[in-house]
Structures are given as C-alpha cells and as structure tokens.
Design an enzyme around this catalytic site. Structure first.
Site, mmCIF file in Angstrom:
data_model
loop_
_atom_site.group_PDB
_atom_site.id
_atom_site.type_symbol
_atom_site.label_atom_id
_atom_site.label_comp_id
_atom_site.label_asym_id
_atom_site.label_seq_id
_atom_site.Cartn_x
_atom_site.Cartn_y
_atom_site.Cartn_z
ATOM 1 N N HIS A 168 -12.671 -27.500 6.115
ATOM 2 C CA HIS A 168 -13.100 -26.224 6.707
ATOM 3 C C HIS A 168 -14.353 -25.740 5.990
ATOM 4 O O HIS A 168 -14.714 -26.261 4.938
ATOM 5 C CB HIS A 168 -11.985 -25.179 6.565
ATOM 6 C CG HIS A 168 -11.675 -24.882 5.121
ATOM 7 N ND1 HIS A 168 -10.764 -25.629 4.400
ATOM 8 C CD2 HIS A 168 -12.202 -23.982 4.253
ATOM 9 C CE1 HIS A 168 -10.726 -25.179 3.155
ATOM 10 N NE2 HIS A 168 -11.592 -24.184 3.030
ATOM 11 N N HIS A 194 -21.032 -25.206 4.025
ATOM 12 C CA HIS A 194 -20.625 -26.617 3.937
ATOM 13 C C HIS A 194 -19.105 -26.705 4.047
ATOM 14 O O HIS A 194 -18.404 -25.713 3.878
ATOM 15 C CB HIS A 194 -21.073 -27.221 2.598
ATOM 16 C CG HIS A 194 -20.322 -26.671 1.428
ATOM 17 N ND1 HIS A 194 -20.630 -25.451 0.855
ATOM 18 C CD2 HIS A 194 -19.243 -27.147 0.763
ATOM 19 C CE1 HIS A 194 -19.784 -25.209 -0.128
ATOM 20 N NE2 HIS A 194 -18.931 -26.215 -0.207
#
Length: 179
Positions: A39, A120
């Site tokens: 995630h 990220h």
C-alpha cells in the site's frame, strides 16, 4: 493503544505484477511485504488511543482533495543504492496535495509532521544482504517497470498489529475523496 497509519490501497489488478517483482527480490536478507498488503502510506500515526479513532476519522472526512488518477511505476530504494534498507514501488499523482491535506486536518492531534513525504509502496525491507551484486542487477531490470494507472478514490485509517509472521492490517475506517 493501537498502532495506526493512513494509507491508499493498491487495486487487486496489481497483485500479479507485485508477485513477479517479489520473486526477483526474494533472496536471503530481504523481507518481502505480502503482495496483498502492499500500500501507499500517506502518514504513519503510531500508537493512538482506541477512543481517538472516531475523532481522527471525523477529521479525515474534512480533507479537501478530489479523486485522482495515479501511475504506479518504477522500483527504487531508500536511502540509496550504496546502503539499501527499503525497496519500493513508485507512485505518481496528486499524492502531495492529499498528504498535505492529511497533515492539515490532523494538525490538532499533534502528530509529528512528515517533512520528506515521497509517495511509494514498500515492497521489501533489507535486513542483512548477502549478495548485493545480484540484488543490484535485479533492481536494474525492474527500475523502469510500469504497473499502470489506478484511481485514488479513498484513504483508509489502518491498524497494524505486529506479529512474528509479519504485520496484520485491519481497516478502521474509509474516507471517500470528492468526485
């Protein structure tokens, strides 16, 4: 107290590609994140009181950010190639605006501010690398990978329970972004 963070989940359509990337990174000294758990963390909150969950969700509902399209591409490392601790999948889109809004609406809670937000998704953590040249070669092959586009339509308040087998995540609440 519960350990929490705010995240954008990646769609299931990316899981097969994340698994392929993981197989290229799977070597001694590297701890892979389960592909279903990869995630984008917008903000790590740390330990909070369970009684604060509702007020945090209420604050998050005040976010002023529209849904947006994001591109998930490129594999990179933190902090640098000479000293790798984290291997990540890059995210491009309106994440800076979304992150700033999260910081704004949560400012009353006095969480530590993130000064170097970089969108990220963590793929792996490097513990004690045995074959750096093999890893660097594999990273070179992966650096221009492109998983494609996704819609960022909501954010999640997640609970993280650390276990010997790895973290277990539970969604405490979802906030939809504006259309």
């Amino acid at each position: 107290m519960i350990r929490t963070f705010i995240a954008v989940e990646l769609p299931d359509k990316f899981i097969p590609e994340i698994k392929k990337i993981g197989s290229a990174l799977d070597m001694p000294g590297i701890k892979l994140v389960e592909p279903e758990q990869v995630h984008i963390t917008l903000k790590f909150l740390g330990d909070i009181k369970e009684s604060d969950v509702d007020s945090i969700l209420s604050a998050l509902s005040q976010i002023n950010c529209r849904q947006f399209e994001a591109k998930i591409k490129e594999v990179g490392v933190f902090p640098k190639l000479a000293y790798i601790k984290v291997i990540w999948l890059g995210a491009e889109g309106n994440f800076d605006v979304l992150h700033d809004e999260v910081e704004r609406v949560l400012s009353l809670f006095k969480f530590e501010k993130d000064h170097h937000f970089s969108p990220h998704a963590t793929l792996a953590r490097v513990k004690q690398l045995r074959d750096k040249s093999l890893l660097l070669g594999n990273l070179k092959k992966l650096e221009h990978i492109d998983l494609g586009m996704m819609n960022v339509g909501s954010i999640l308040l997640k609970k993280s329970t650390l276990t010997p087998a790895g973290p277990v995540y539970e969604t405490l609440g979802e906030i939809r972004l504006k259309d």
